[in-house]
Design a protein around this motif. Structure first.
Motif, mmCIF file in Angstrom:
data_model
loop_
_atom_site.group_PDB
_atom_site.id
_atom_site.type_symbol
_atom_site.label_atom_id
_atom_site.label_comp_id
_atom_site.label_asym_id
_atom_site.label_seq_id
_atom_site.Cartn_x
_atom_site.Cartn_y
_atom_site.Cartn_z
ATOM 1 N N ALA A 12 13.601 -11.906 -11.017
ATOM 2 C CA ALA A 12 12.434 -12.212 -10.187
ATOM 3 C C ALA A 12 12.838 -12.421 -8.734
ATOM 4 C CB ALA A 12 11.715 -13.450 -10.724
ATOM 5 N N ALA A 13 13.946 -13.141 -8.509
ATOM 6 C CA ALA A 13 14.416 -13.365 -7.142
ATOM 7 C C ALA A 13 14.808 -12.044 -6.482
ATOM 8 C CB ALA A 13 15.607 -14.324 -7.147
ATOM 9 N N GLY A 14 15.452 -11.162 -7.243
ATOM 10 C CA GLY A 14 15.803 -9.849 -6.705
ATOM 11 C C GLY A 14 14.576 -9.039 -6.331
ATOM 12 N N ALA A 15 13.537 -9.116 -7.155
ATOM 13 C CA ALA A 15 12.301 -8.395 -6.846
ATOM 14 C C ALA A 15 11.662 -8.919 -5.562
ATOM 15 C CB ALA A 15 11.313 -8.523 -8.010
ATOM 16 N N VAL A 16 11.709 -10.242 -5.352
ATOM 17 C CA VAL A 16 11.157 -10.818 -4.120
ATOM 18 C C VAL A 16 11.949 -10.346 -2.905
ATOM 19 C CG1 VAL A 16 10.756 -12.971 -2.879
ATOM 20 C CG2 VAL A 16 10.183 -12.818 -5.296
ATOM 21 N N ILE A 17 13.266 -10.310 -3.027
ATOM 22 C CA ILE A 17 14.093 -9.850 -1.905
ATOM 23 C C ILE A 17 13.766 -8.412 -1.546
ATOM 24 C CG2 ILE A 17 16.476 -9.293 -1.233
ATOM 25 C CD1 ILE A 17 17.372 -11.708 -2.877
ATOM 26 N N VAL A 18 13.615 -7.558 -2.549
ATOM 27 C CA VAL A 18 13.250 -6.161 -2.290
ATOM 28 C C VAL A 18 11.878 -6.076 -1.632
ATOM 29 C CG1 VAL A 18 12.720 -3.949 -3.392
ATOM 30 C CG2 VAL A 18 14.691 -5.265 -4.148
ATOM 31 N N GLY A 19 10.939 -6.907 -2.111
ATOM 32 C CA GLY A 19 9.604 -6.914 -1.515
ATOM 33 C C GLY A 19 9.620 -7.319 -0.058
ATOM 34 N N VAL A 20 10.424 -8.320 0.285
ATOM 35 C CA VAL A 20 10.526 -8.760 1.686
ATOM 36 C C VAL A 20 11.135 -7.662 2.546
ATOM 37 C CG1 VAL A 20 11.650 -10.408 3.226
ATOM 38 C CG2 VAL A 20 10.608 -11.202 1.112
ATOM 39 N N LEU A 21 12.188 -7.007 2.047
ATOM 40 C CA LEU A 21 12.821 -5.929 2.806
ATOM 41 C C LEU A 21 11.847 -4.772 3.053
ATOM 42 C CD1 LEU A 21 16.370 -5.824 1.141
ATOM 43 C CD2 LEU A 21 15.739 -6.758 3.379
ATOM 44 N N ILE A 22 11.035 -4.460 2.050
ATOM 45 C CA ILE A 22 10.035 -3.400 2.224
ATOM 46 C C ILE A 22 9.008 -3.801 3.267
ATOM 47 C CG2 ILE A 22 8.109 -2.236 1.059
ATOM 48 C CD1 ILE A 22 9.812 -2.187 -1.465
ATOM 49 N N ALA A 23 8.576 -5.084 3.212
ATOM 50 C CA ALA A 23 7.568 -5.549 4.173
ATOM 51 C C ALA A 23 8.095 -5.524 5.603
ATOM 52 C CB ALA A 23 7.116 -6.958 3.805
ATOM 53 N N LEU A 24 9.394 -5.717 5.776
ATOM 54 C CA LEU A 24 9.970 -5.771 7.118
ATOM 55 C C LEU A 24 10.446 -4.409 7.629
ATOM 56 C CD1 LEU A 24 12.100 -9.054 6.854
ATOM 57 C CD2 LEU A 24 9.846 -8.762 7.890
ATOM 58 N N THR A 25 10.531 -3.405 6.763
ATOM 59 C CA THR A 25 11.053 -2.100 7.193
ATOM 60 C C THR A 25 10.077 -0.964 6.908
ATOM 61 O OG1 THR A 25 12.206 -1.882 5.062
ATOM 62 C CG2 THR A 25 13.454 -2.824 6.905
ATOM 63 N N LEU A 26 9.790 -0.718 5.643
ATOM 64 C CA LEU A 26 8.960 0.432 5.283
ATOM 65 C C LEU A 26 7.530 0.290 5.783
ATOM 66 C CD1 LEU A 26 8.630 3.103 3.757
ATOM 67 C CD2 LEU A 26 8.144 1.775 1.682
ATOM 68 N N VAL A 27 6.941 -0.889 5.614
ATOM 69 C CA VAL A 27 5.543 -1.071 6.030
ATOM 70 C C VAL A 27 5.359 -0.870 7.536
ATOM 71 C CG1 VAL A 27 3.646 -2.734 6.164
ATOM 72 C CG2 VAL A 27 4.977 -2.541 4.064
ATOM 73 N N PRO A 28 6.173 -1.498 8.411
ATOM 74 C CA PRO A 28 6.027 -1.221 9.846
ATOM 75 C C PRO A 28 6.266 0.240 10.193
ATOM 76 C CG PRO A 28 7.349 -3.196 9.505
ATOM 77 C CD PRO A 28 7.178 -2.560 8.175
ATOM 78 N N ALA A 29 7.197 0.896 9.480
ATOM 79 C CA ALA A 29 7.447 2.316 9.749
ATOM 80 C C ALA A 29 6.222 3.156 9.423
ATOM 81 C CB ALA A 29 8.658 2.791 8.943
ATOM 82 N N LEU A 30 5.583 2.881 8.281
ATOM 83 C CA LEU A 30 4.371 3.625 7.920
ATOM 84 C C LEU A 30 3.243 3.355 8.910
ATOM 85 C CD1 LEU A 30 4.373 3.146 4.028
ATOM 86 C CD2 LEU A 30 4.952 5.205 5.314
ATOM 87 N N LEU A 31 3.124 2.097 9.361
ATOM 88 C CA LEU A 31 2.089 1.784 10.351
ATOM 89 C C LEU A 31 2.371 2.469 11.683
ATOM 90 C CD1 LEU A 31 1.469 -2.016 9.673
ATOM 91 C CD2 LEU A 31 0.067 -0.077 8.985
ATOM 92 N N GLY A 32 3.635 2.779 11.934
ATOM 93 C CA GLY A 32 3.947 3.527 13.145
ATOM 94 C C GLY A 32 3.373 4.935 13.108
ATOM 95 N N PHE A 33 3.293 5.527 11.922
ATOM 96 C CA PHE A 33 2.689 6.855 11.791
ATOM 97 C C PHE A 33 1.164 6.783 11.837
ATOM 98 C CE2 PHE A 33 6.835 7.657 9.714
ATOM 99 C CZ PHE A 33 7.221 8.782 10.432
#
Length: 440
Positions: A12-33
């Motif tokens: 569960a902790a690993g899943a949260v870490i992955v979720g935070v990393l996605i929120a800080l990298t992939l999501v802003p990148a997609l919003l850039g497009f």
């Protein structure tokens, strides 16, 4: 110390870490497009983001609480406290085939065996004897058999089976009560308490094991770990919220509200699945002990959700207060901007957890009911009633923090208070009438 819980916690902790990393990298990148994809049609049409109305449902509810904070606070605490009373009778265990629906073959076999051979036949105790140090291993095993058979609550023993060397034996002891019965727990405790005297007289060691004893041990270990677990989790949360909100009372209030919601949910689980209140409405055919892992699941999952809701609401209040609003205005501002987020998030999680209630397995049904009720209590009673009422009664004291503690805590300026301070003093520096001559 329970491997299954360790594995679940790490995953569960690993899943949260992955979720935070996605929120800080992939999501802003997609919003850039697609930068306008998250805006409403009105905002895209007018080319600017429009603030929500000052009189939505959240602000109206906040004003209602602000007019009568003490009655709202007392009602919320009394209501959750009443629901938490059954926790005092909490009995932990691992429900087996007796908790399955009567339509299943496992349940029918369990009932037939209980009728033919007694309820304890479904959960025999396994006794393992190490007689290597005994002068006569077989005599030592026989003495231990007689001692255990003479214990109140034991109805029969199976013949002892020896290993090839003849120095280790195993046999089964059938209790007179069901595997999840509290009398069976007392029986296991009695045998273990009498073990030192028996081992001293026979010079042979023995252990009580098997599924029934294992489930009793897991329940005991989980119950003993619950208080330290709560202290660690809640203590760390209080420290983190102190850093975020720069307050002493707000984190304590958040922890108290969380404990109220968790205890009320656990009390509801005890009332339904152990006492049998309204059990038929949920399809619960047999009541019994609460699953050993249930309190840990409830505390861990609900704590994460509760702190999310707390941050959603109170961070906006803190921001409004830092930027000049009065305490009551800050509460209204927080509810105007964040109440709908909390309600929507809670409804989503309640819908997910409620889906488990329809399962045939009693344990899955119990987990779904406990989590759904906990989220409901925390989001709609604690966050919507207890929190604003407590903050309204505290007033400015809610945002007070001792000066020494403020200096020790790391600075995390979430609300942009430093930027506001800089913008306030900037005109004075830019005013030529107040600027001192430059010195070289």
């Amino acid at each position: 110390g329970i491997p299954m819980l360790t594995t679940m916690g790490l995953a569960a902790a690993g899943a949260v870490i992955v979720g935070v990393l996605i929120a800080l990298t992939l999501v802003p990148a997609l919003l850039g497009f697609w930068p306008n994809a998250v805006l409403s049609r009105r905002s895209r049409k007018h080319g600017r983001i429009t603030e929500g109305g000052a009189n939505n449902g959240g602000s109206r509810w906040a004003r209602f609480v602000l007019r009568r904070p003490l009655p709202v606070l007392l009602l919320s605490v009394m209501g959750l406290g009443t629901l938490a009373v059954p926790v005092m009778d909490l009995q932990l265990g691992m429900p087996g085939a007796e908790a399955k629906p009567t339509s299943t073959t496992e349940r029918r076999a369990y009932d037939d065996l209980a009728k033919g051979f007694g309820p304890g036949f479904n959960g025999p105790l396994t006794i393992v004897v190490d007689a290597k140090a005994a002068a006569n291993p077989k005599t030592a095993v026989t003495t231990i058999e007689k001692k255990i058979k003479a214990t109140d609550g034991i109805v029969s023993l199976s013949p002892a089976r020896f290993n090839t060397a003849g120095d280790t034996a195993v046999f089964s002891a059938v209790p007179s009560t069901a595997p999840t019965d509290t009398k069976t727990q007392d029986l296991v405790k009695t045998i273990r308490n009498e073990r030192p005297a028996t081992e001293a007289s026979t010079h042979a060691e023995f252990e009580v094991t098997g599924t029934t004893a294992l489930n009793i041990d897991v329940a005991h270990k989980t119950q003993n770990a619950l208080i330290p677990y709560l202290i660690v989790v809640v203590g760390l949360a209080i420290l983190l919220l102190m850093v975020v909100f720069r307050s002493l009372l707000v984190p304590i209030k958040a922890a108290v509200g969380f404990l109220l919601s968790v205890l009320a949910a656990l009390g509801s689980v005890v009332a339904v699945f152990q006492w049998g209140w309204l059990a038929s409405l949920l399809g619960v055919e047999t009541t019994g002990p609460i699953m050993s892992m249930m309190p840990i699941f409830l505390v861990g999952i609900v704590f994460g959700l509760a702190m999310d809701y707390e941050v959603f609401l109170v961070a906006r209040m803190r921001e409004a207060y830092v930027h000049g609003d009065s305490p009551s205005q800050a509460i209204q501002s927080g509810f105007r901007h964040s109440a709908r987020v909390v309600v929507a998030a809670a409804l989503i999680m309640m819908a997910v957890f409620s889906g488990f209630i329809g399962a045939d397995e009693s344990m899955i049904k119990m987990i779904g009911f406990g989590l759904a009720t906990a989220v409901m209590f925390d989001a709609f009673i604690v966050r919507m009633a207890f929190v604003p009422a407590a903050l309204a009664l505290l007033g400015k004291a809610a945002w007070w923090i001792p000066h020494r503690l403020d200096r020790i805590l790391p600075k995390v300026d979430i609300e942009g208070q430093a930027l506001t301070h800089q913008s306030a003093i900037a005109p004075a520096h830019n005013d030529p009438t107040t600027r001192e001559p430059a010195r070289i």
